[in-house]
Design a protein around this motif. Structure first.
Motif, PDB file in Angstrom:
ATOM      1  N   ASP A  53       0.812  -1.214   0.000  1.00 19.55           N
ATOM      2  CA  ASP A  53       0.000   0.000   0.000  1.00 19.55           C
ATOM      3  C   ASP A  53       0.846   1.264   0.000  1.00 19.55           C
ATOM      4  N   ASP A  54       0.197   2.348  -0.420  1.00 21.94           N
ATOM      5  CA  ASP A  54       0.652   3.737  -0.215  1.00 21.94           C
ATOM      6  C   ASP A  54       1.745   4.206  -1.164  1.00 21.94           C
ATOM      7  N   GLY A  55       2.166   3.391  -2.111  1.00 17.96           N
ATOM      8  CA  GLY A  55       3.129   3.845  -3.099  1.00 17.96           C
ATOM      9  C   GLY A  55       2.434   4.580  -4.224  1.00 17.96           C
ATOM     10  N   PRO A  56       3.178   4.826  -5.300  1.00 14.76           N
ATOM     11  CA  PRO A  56       4.594   4.473  -5.449  1.00 14.76           C
ATOM     12  C   PRO A  56       5.508   5.460  -4.747  1.00 14.76           C
ATOM     13  N   SER A  57       6.660   4.932  -4.342  1.00 14.72           N
ATOM     14  CA  SER A  57       7.695   5.728  -3.702  1.00 14.72           C
ATOM     15  C   SER A  57       8.986   5.555  -4.491  1.00 14.72           C
ATOM     16  N   THR A  58       9.655   6.668  -4.772  1.00 11.79           N
ATOM     17  CA  THR A  58      10.926   6.546  -5.494  1.00 11.79           C
ATOM     18  C   THR A  58      12.001   5.919  -4.621  1.00 11.79           C
ATOM     19  N   ALA A  59      11.851   6.024  -3.308  1.00  7.95           N
ATOM     20  CA  ALA A  59      12.860   5.492  -2.396  1.00  7.95           C
ATOM     21  C   ALA A  59      12.714   3.993  -2.169  1.00  7.95           C
ATOM     22  N   TYR A  60      11.467   3.501  -2.040  1.00 11.93           N
ATOM     23  CA  TYR A  60      11.281   2.124  -1.578  1.00 11.93           C
ATOM     24  C   TYR A  60      10.610   1.194  -2.591  1.00 11.93           C
ATOM     25  N   THR A  61       9.732   1.706  -3.457  1.00 18.51           N
ATOM     26  CA  THR A  61       9.090   0.807  -4.412  1.00 18.51           C
ATOM     27  C   THR A  61      10.110   0.085  -5.294  1.00 18.51           C
ATOM     28  N   PRO A  62      11.120   0.760  -5.851  1.00 15.62           N
ATOM     29  CA  PRO A  62      12.103   0.023  -6.652  1.00 15.62           C
ATOM     30  C   PRO A  62      12.840  -1.057  -5.849  1.00 15.62           C
ATOM     31  N   LYS A  63      13.075  -0.810  -4.571  1.00 17.71           N
ATOM     32  CA  LYS A  63      13.740  -1.825  -3.743  1.00 17.71           C
ATOM     33  C   LYS A  63      12.841  -3.033  -3.528  1.00 17.71           C
ATOM     34  N   VAL A  64      11.551  -2.787  -3.302  1.00 16.73           N
ATOM     35  CA  VAL A  64      10.610  -3.897  -3.192  1.00 16.73           C
ATOM     36  C   VAL A  64      10.567  -4.676  -4.505  1.00 16.73           C
ATOM     37  N   LEU A  65      10.529  -3.964  -5.621  1.00 13.60           N
ATOM     38  CA  LEU A  65      10.509  -4.625  -6.924  1.00 13.60           C
ATOM     39  C   LEU A  65      11.753  -5.474  -7.144  1.00 13.60           C
ATOM     40  N   ASN A  66      12.892  -4.992  -6.702  1.00 10.67           N
ATOM     41  CA  ASN A  66      14.132  -5.768  -6.853  1.00 10.67           C
ATOM     42  C   ASN A  66      14.064  -7.077  -6.085  1.00 10.67           C
ATOM     43  N   VAL A  67      13.517  -7.027  -4.862  1.00 10.14           N
ATOM     44  CA  VAL A  67      13.399  -8.261  -4.071  1.00 10.14           C
ATOM     45  C   VAL A  67      12.426  -9.223  -4.750  1.00 10.14           C
ATOM     46  N   LEU A  68      11.296  -8.718  -5.181  1.00 11.93           N
ATOM     47  CA  LEU A  68      10.312  -9.582  -5.835  1.00 11.93           C
ATOM     48  C   LEU A  68      10.898 -10.221  -7.091  1.00 11.93           C
ATOM     49  N   ALA A  69      11.647  -9.444  -7.862  1.00 13.05           N
ATOM     50  CA  ALA A  69      12.257  -9.982  -9.076  1.00 13.05           C
ATOM     51  C   ALA A  69      13.294 -11.049  -8.747  1.00 13.05           C
ATOM     52  N   ARG A  70      14.045 -10.816  -7.685  1.00 11.32           N
ATOM     53  CA  ARG A  70      15.089 -11.777  -7.284  1.00 11.32           C
ATOM     54  C   ARG A  70      14.487 -13.147  -6.990  1.00 11.32           C
ATOM     55  N   TYR A  71      13.279 -13.158  -6.415  1.00 13.18           N
ATOM     56  CA  TYR A  71      12.650 -14.423  -6.031  1.00 13.18           C
ATOM     57  C   TYR A  71      11.600 -14.888  -7.043  1.00 13.18           C
ATOM     58  N   ILE A  80      -1.651   5.167  -4.353  1.00 12.25           N
ATOM     59  CA  ILE A  80      -2.326   6.437  -4.117  1.00 12.25           C
ATOM     60  C   ILE A  80      -2.166   7.313  -5.354  1.00 12.25           C
ATOM     61  N   GLY A  81      -3.286   7.880  -5.819  1.00  8.75           N
ATOM     62  CA  GLY A  81      -3.264   8.635  -7.060  1.00  8.75           C
ATOM     63  C   GLY A  81      -2.289   9.797  -7.061  1.00  8.75           C
ATOM     64  N   GLU A  82      -2.210  10.529  -5.956  1.00  7.13           N
ATOM     65  CA  GLU A  82      -1.269  11.641  -5.873  1.00  7.13           C
ATOM     66  C   GLU A  82       0.163  11.171  -6.087  1.00  7.13           C
ATOM     67  N   ASN A  83       0.491  10.000  -5.545  1.00  6.86           N
ATOM     68  CA  ASN A  83       1.840   9.471  -5.708  1.00  6.86           C
ATOM     69  C   ASN A  83       2.085   8.978  -7.123  1.00  6.86           C
ATOM     70  N   VAL A  84       1.053   8.412  -7.729  1.00  9.01           N
ATOM     71  CA  VAL A  84       1.174   8.002  -9.136  1.00  9.01           C
ATOM     72  C   VAL A  84       1.452   9.233  -9.994  1.00  9.01           C
ATOM     73  N   SER A  85       0.721  10.306  -9.729  1.00 14.36           N
ATOM     74  CA  SER A  85       0.907  11.536 -10.489  1.00 14.36           C
ATOM     75  C   SER A  85       2.303  12.119 -10.291  1.00 14.36           C
ATOM     76  N   ALA A  86       2.826  12.007  -9.058  1.00 11.04           N
ATOM     77  CA  ALA A  86       4.150  12.554  -8.754  1.00 11.04           C
ATOM     78  C   ALA A  86       5.275  11.675  -9.290  1.00 11.04           C
ATOM     79  N   HIS A  87       5.047  10.355  -9.348  1.00  9.48           N
ATOM     80  CA  HIS A  87       6.107   9.414  -9.738  1.00  9.48           C
ATOM     81  C   HIS A  87       5.582   8.435 -10.796  1.00  9.48           C
ATOM     82  N   PRO A  88       5.147   8.923 -11.924  1.00  8.07           N
ATOM     83  CA  PRO A  88       4.511   8.043 -12.912  1.00  8.07           C
ATOM     84  C   PRO A  88       5.416   6.928 -13.411  1.00  8.07           C
ATOM     85  N   SER A  89       6.714   7.202 -13.530  1.00  2.62           N
ATOM     86  CA  SER A  89       7.605   6.172 -14.072  1.00  2.62           C
ATOM     87  C   SER A  89       7.717   4.974 -13.137  1.00  2.62           C
ATOM     88  N   VAL A  90       7.531   5.194 -11.838  1.00  2.00           N
ATOM     89  CA  VAL A  90       7.601   4.077 -10.889  1.00  2.00           C
ATOM     90  C   VAL A  90       6.387   3.168 -11.061  1.00  2.00           C
TER      91      VAL A  90
END
Length: 230
Positions: A53-71, A80-90
């Motif tokens: 919940d509560d992403g996307p975050s430029t600080a932590y979402t990519p790290k979560v994605l890296n762990v998920l990809a590793r396994y 959250i829509g505001e975060n999507v708007s702020a960080h669309p590439s994530v």
């Protein structure tokens, strides 16, 4: 017709199981989920669902994605829509890696306290932001704080959304330590569990640190990982 004691117990167990499933997954419109927990449990399959919940975050979402990809694991992200708007590439990255991106409102209010028009705005604005980055309109809504009542259910249903909650909450948002997050998940998980964690909304370094142990331990126990709300 009188119900025999043995049958009464069976009916009670059935109602309890159905009630738990409704709380965990289907507080909104009745929409079938792929590899639904009830089916998984009934067939003996050991499937769990990681949700963030509560992403996307430029600080932590990519790290979560890296762990998920590793396994080699996929998850469901309630953004959250505001975060999507702020960080669309994530958000685009989440979708490109095969994860499900779903609706967690525009600005994280308690939907129970809003008018119908405000709920509609919170959901539809977020839908548009997510669709612009993923090409898909979310089919599911996770109300902030898990705040669900009859009004939220009916408004979600009118918008074509299934309300999806959770059944395992390690309270990682409170930053109790990676070890506590791990133990709370691993102690409470069952086939069909929907696990709540966070990739945004604050410092999520403990969540990132706990994730490898959670995934590797569950895999060692014979679990596989499903995705909700395609």
């Amino acid at each position: 017709m009188a119900v025999r004691p043995g049958r009464r117990k069976g009916v009670h167990r059935f109602r309890t199981a159905i009630g738990a499933l409704v709380v965990a997954l289907t507080a909104g419109a009745a929409v079938a989920l792929p590899a639904a927990p009830a089916d998984a449990a009934g067939s003996g399959a050991k499937v769990v669902y990681l949700t963030f919940d509560d992403g996307p975050s430029t600080a932590y979402t990519p790290k979560v994605l890296n762990v998920l990809a590793r396994y080699g694991v996929h998850a469901t992200f309630f953004e959250i829509g505001e975060n999507v708007s702020a960080h669309p590439s994530v958000t685009s990255q989440v979708a490109r890696q095969g994860h499900s991106v779903q609706n967690h409102s525009w600005s994280h209010p308690d939907l129970r306290r809003l008018s119908a028009s405000s709920v509609n705005s919170q959901v539809t604005k977020t839908d548009r932001a997510i669709r612009a980055q993923t090409g898909r309109t979310p089919s599911c809504l996770r109300p902030p704080y898990g705040g669900v009542n009859a009004s939220v259910r009916s408004r979600a249903a009118a918008l074509g959304k299934q309300v999806v909650l959770w059944s395992v909450d390690p309270q990682d948002w409170a930053r109790p330590g990676a070890g506590a997050i791990e133990s709370r998940v691993l102690r409470n998980v069952r086939p069909g569990s929907v696990i709540l964690m966070h990739d945004g909304g604050g410092d999520r370094s403990q969540t990132v640190a706990a994730l490898p142990t959670i995934i590797s331990t569950l895999k060692a126990r014979g679990y596989s990982f499903g995705v909700l709300c395609r």
